[in-house]
Design a protein around this motif. Structure first.
Motif, PDB file in Angstrom:
ATOM      1  N   PHE A 208       0.808  -1.233   0.000  1.00 46.01           N
ATOM      2  CA  PHE A 208       0.000   0.000   0.000  1.00 46.01           C
ATOM      3  C   PHE A 208       0.837   1.277   0.000  1.00 46.01           C
ATOM      4  N   ARG A 209       2.149   1.138   0.157  1.00 42.52           N
ATOM      5  CA  ARG A 209       3.003   2.304   0.345  1.00 42.52           C
ATOM      6  C   ARG A 209       2.878   3.344  -0.775  1.00 42.52           C
ATOM      7  N   ASP A 210       2.905   2.881  -2.037  1.00 44.11           N
ATOM      8  CA  ASP A 210       2.885   3.823  -3.169  1.00 44.11           C
ATOM      9  C   ASP A 210       1.666   4.737  -3.116  1.00 44.11           C
ATOM     10  N   HIS A 211       0.572   4.172  -2.567  1.00 42.14           N
ATOM     11  CA  HIS A 211      -0.681   4.937  -2.570  1.00 42.14           C
ATOM     12  C   HIS A 211      -0.664   6.082  -1.557  1.00 42.14           C
ATOM     13  N   LEU A 212       0.323   6.080  -0.656  1.00 39.33           N
ATOM     14  CA  LEU A 212       0.412   7.174   0.330  1.00 39.33           C
ATOM     15  C   LEU A 212       1.029   8.425  -0.297  1.00 39.33           C
ATOM     16  N   GLY A 213       1.587   8.263  -1.511  1.00 39.60           N
ATOM     17  CA  GLY A 213       2.231   9.410  -2.168  1.00 39.60           C
ATOM     18  C   GLY A 213       3.345   9.960  -1.288  1.00 39.60           C
ATOM     19  N   VAL A 214       3.358  11.300  -1.099  1.00 34.21           N
ATOM     20  CA  VAL A 214       4.409  11.897  -0.264  1.00 34.21           C
ATOM     21  C   VAL A 214       3.935  12.095   1.170  1.00 34.21           C
ATOM     22  N   ALA A 215       2.763  11.521   1.521  1.00 32.79           N
ATOM     23  CA  ALA A 215       2.281  11.665   2.909  1.00 32.79           C
ATOM     24  C   ALA A 215       3.263  10.972   3.846  1.00 32.79           C
ATOM     25  N   SER A 216       3.643  11.660   4.921  1.00 38.16           N
ATOM     26  CA  SER A 216       4.585  11.106   5.902  1.00 38.16           C
ATOM     27  C   SER A 216       4.278  11.712   7.269  1.00 38.16           C
ATOM     28  N   GLY A 217       4.495  10.923   8.320  1.00 45.69           N
ATOM     29  CA  GLY A 217       4.332  11.434   9.684  1.00 45.69           C
ATOM     30  C   GLY A 217       5.195  12.652   9.930  1.00 45.69           C
ATOM     31  N   PHE A 218       6.225  12.820   9.118  1.00 41.84           N
ATOM     32  CA  PHE A 218       7.095  13.994   9.181  1.00 41.84           C
ATOM     33  C   PHE A 218       6.270  15.284   9.101  1.00 41.84           C
ATOM     34  N   GLN A 219       5.114  15.195   8.420  1.00 43.39           N
ATOM     35  CA  GLN A 219       4.278  16.389   8.227  1.00 43.39           C
ATOM     36  C   GLN A 219       3.303  16.608   9.387  1.00 43.39           C
ATOM     37  N   SER A 220       3.363  15.777  10.436  1.00 41.82           N
ATOM     38  CA  SER A 220       2.416  15.911  11.556  1.00 41.82           C
ATOM     39  C   SER A 220       2.679  17.186  12.359  1.00 41.82           C
ATOM     40  N   TRP A 221       1.726  18.133  12.293  1.00 39.41           N
ATOM     41  CA  TRP A 221       1.928  19.384  13.046  1.00 39.41           C
ATOM     42  C   TRP A 221       1.783  19.138  14.543  1.00 39.41           C
ATOM     43  N   ALA A 222       0.947  18.161  14.916  1.00 45.76           N
ATOM     44  CA  ALA A 222       0.743  17.899  16.350  1.00 45.76           C
ATOM     45  C   ALA A 222       2.043  17.366  16.965  1.00 45.76           C
ATOM     46  N   TYR A 223       2.759  16.515  16.206  1.00 51.69           N
ATOM     47  CA  TYR A 223       4.057  16.018  16.681  1.00 51.69           C
ATOM     48  C   TYR A 223       5.050  17.175  16.774  1.00 51.69           C
ATOM     49  N   ARG A 224       5.061  18.006  15.761  1.00 56.52           N
ATOM     50  CA  ARG A 224       6.033  19.113  15.716  1.00 56.52           C
ATOM     51  C   ARG A 224       5.783  20.061  16.883  1.00 56.52           C
ATOM     52  N   ARG A 225       4.514  20.262  17.236  1.00 53.79           N
ATOM     53  CA  ARG A 225       4.236  21.166  18.371  1.00 53.79           C
ATOM     54  C   ARG A 225       4.746  20.571  19.676  1.00 53.79           C
ATOM     55  N   LEU A 226       4.715  19.238  19.778  1.00 54.97           N
ATOM     56  CA  LEU A 226       5.301  18.610  20.981  1.00 54.97           C
ATOM     57  C   LEU A 226       6.801  18.874  21.014  1.00 54.97           C
ATOM     58  N   GLU A 227       7.456  18.729  19.866  1.00 52.84           N
ATOM     59  CA  GLU A 227       8.898  19.020  19.821  1.00 52.84           C
ATOM     60  C   GLU A 227       9.171  20.444  20.301  1.00 52.84           C
ATOM     61  N   HIS A 228       8.347  21.389  19.850  1.00 56.49           N
ATOM     62  CA  HIS A 228       8.555  22.784  20.282  1.00 56.49           C
ATOM     63  C   HIS A 228       8.444  22.898  21.795  1.00 56.49           C
ATOM     64  N   MET A 229       7.467  22.188  22.363  1.00 53.54           N
ATOM     65  CA  MET A 229       7.282  22.259  23.828  1.00 53.54           C
ATOM     66  C   MET A 229       8.449  21.621  24.561  1.00 53.54           C
ATOM     67  N   LEU A 230       9.144  20.709  23.864  1.00 57.97           N
ATOM     68  CA  LEU A 230      10.296  20.037  24.480  1.00 57.97           C
ATOM     69  C   LEU A 230      11.590  20.822  24.248  1.00 57.97           C
ATOM     70  N   GLY A 231      11.498  21.955  23.531  1.00 56.03           N
ATOM     71  CA  GLY A 231      12.666  22.818  23.330  1.00 56.03           C
ATOM     72  C   GLY A 231      13.345  22.622  21.985  1.00 56.03           C
ATOM     73  N   ILE A 232      12.812  21.708  21.154  1.00 57.92           N
ATOM     74  CA  ILE A 232      13.382  21.525  19.809  1.00 57.92           C
ATOM     75  C   ILE A 232      12.688  22.519  18.882  1.00 57.92           C
ATOM     76  N   LYS A 233      13.396  23.551  18.488  1.00 55.34           N
ATOM     77  CA  LYS A 233      12.782  24.601  17.675  1.00 55.34           C
ATOM     78  C   LYS A 233      13.507  24.695  16.334  1.00 55.34           C
ATOM     79  N   GLN A 234      12.970  24.029  15.340  1.00 58.06           N
ATOM     80  CA  GLN A 234      13.550  24.096  13.990  1.00 58.06           C
ATOM     81  C   GLN A 234      12.609  24.931  13.127  1.00 58.06           C
ATOM     82  N   ARG A 235      12.916  26.222  13.032  1.00 55.48           N
ATOM     83  CA  ARG A 235      12.001  27.151  12.366  1.00 55.48           C
ATOM     84  C   ARG A 235      11.695  26.735  10.926  1.00 55.48           C
ATOM     85  N   ARG A 236      12.721  26.179  10.242  1.00 54.40           N
ATOM     86  CA  ARG A 236      12.501  25.861   8.821  1.00 54.40           C
ATOM     87  C   ARG A 236      11.388  24.812   8.664  1.00 54.40           C
TER      88      ARG A 236
END
Ligand code: HEM
Length: 306
Positions: A140-168
């Motif tokens: 099923f992988r091909d059907h996900l296209g470029v979707a990746s957990g990397f794009q999870s904003w909820a995860y990224r906001r947790l990183e920010h709360m933990l002090g990991i701030k990658q503005r880019r």
């Protein structure tokens, strides 16, 4: 949905849409149970109050896979469950930040402790998907296209709360103001750890003003004065000391975060080996680099000197 309503959906507020059930009191509950001889209520008009509260209609309608491959459903459900935990952890940590800002250290510890349990459940949810083999994923992988957990904003906001701030990485959400605006407000504000450090300083620890009032939009870097403060907390070793409890619960959170990343890396190794990622990264090599970053660094480094 207006931008304001979307913002509320992002931060998670109380239901305002008429789904609020009839309020019961302890007395009325007892009276109802007496009347029914202790049997639960069996008749409802339409959806049950449970359905209306949990929104089972929405919840069970969002497993919309892109293929009929049965393993994809498990992959999607695991992702959705993890997303829910990302959101829950954020609201718990926001609450803990309020306690820290009010110098209520015990209140913060209570909330952070329960968040550790929630984080452990989040880490354990890897068991529901880390059996995925490359053959199954390939189906099923091909059907996900470029979707990746990397794009999870909820995860990224947790990183920010933990002090990991990658503005880019915040650029990803520029096209989605309901996500981007609250994210950037929090990004340029203090992380959970910054609030803990500020509370330590107000509590009498010798932490310079430039550390307490650092540029919060910058990635957190370890500071010797902060390590010295945690060292003092550990060296005091006072039974029931709220600062000691705070140091320990932050250590638990830091460990759980590394555990999550490690379990993710192992699931990726099992599911796709060293292939490149759907989101465009080099895959495991890229993930190994982010795994090396330890959050709340001084609660760890202080241990060496204790
Ligand atoms: C077992 C199946 C999975 C595989 C093979 C996999 C693979 C990957 C890969 C290769 C990356 C690097 C970025 C990229 O190029 O795509 C990544 C990042 C990420 N994935 Fe997964 N993933 C899996 C499951 C999940 C699940 C269930 C979640 C939960 C939502 C998730 C959340 C994330 C997050 C948050 C990142 C960003 C990590 C960081 O920035 O350090 N992944 N994943």
């Amino acid at each position: 949905m207006t931008v304001e309503e979307q913002g509320q959906a992002v931060t998670g507020h109380c239901a305002q849409d008429g789904r609020v059930p009839d309020v019961l009191t302890e007395q009325s509950r007892v009276a109802r149970a007496r009347e029914s001889g202790g049997q639960p209520q069996m008749a409802f008009e339409g959806a049950t109050p449970y359905d209306r509260y949990v929104r089972t209609d929405v919840l069970h309608s969002i497993q919309q896979t892109f293929t009929d491959v049965p393993e994809e459903r498990a992959f999607l459900v695991a992702s959705q469950i993890m997303e829910l935990y990302f959101g829950l952890l954020r609201t718990e940590w926001e609450l803990a930040q309020q306690h820290l800002r009010a110098d209520d250290i015990r209140g913060a510890v209570v909330v952070l402790r329960r968040s550790v349990r929630q984080f452990e459940a989040l880490v354990e949810s890897w068991s529901t998907i880390d059996w995925l083999t490359p053959m199954e994923f390939n189906r099923f992988r091909d059907h996900l296209g470029v979707a990746s957990g990397f794009q999870s904003w909820a995860y990224r906001r947790l990183e920010h709360m933990l002090g990991i701030k990658q503005r880019r990485l915040t650029q990803l959400y520029q096209g989605n103001s309901a996500v981007y605006e609250p994210m950037m407000l929090a990004f340029d504000g203090p992380s959970l750890y910054d609030d803990a450090i500020a509370a330590l300083a107000r509590g009498g620890m010798d932490i310079p003003a430039e550390v307490v009032h650092r540029d919060f939009g910058e990635d957190y870097q370890p500071r010797p004065e902060v390590e010295a403060a945690w060292l003092e907390v550990y060296a005091r070793e006072q039974l029931g000391d709220p600062w000691w409890e705070l140091a320990e619960v932050l250590t638990d959170i830091s460990a759980a975060f590394t555990d999550w990343r490690h379990r993710h890396l192992m699931a990726v190794r099992r599911g796709m080996g060293n292939k490149v990622g759907s989101g465009g990264s080099s895959g495991t090599a890229w993930l190994e680099k982010s795994l090396a970053r330890v959050v709340f660094p001084e609660v760890w480094s202080a241990r060496t000197a204790v």
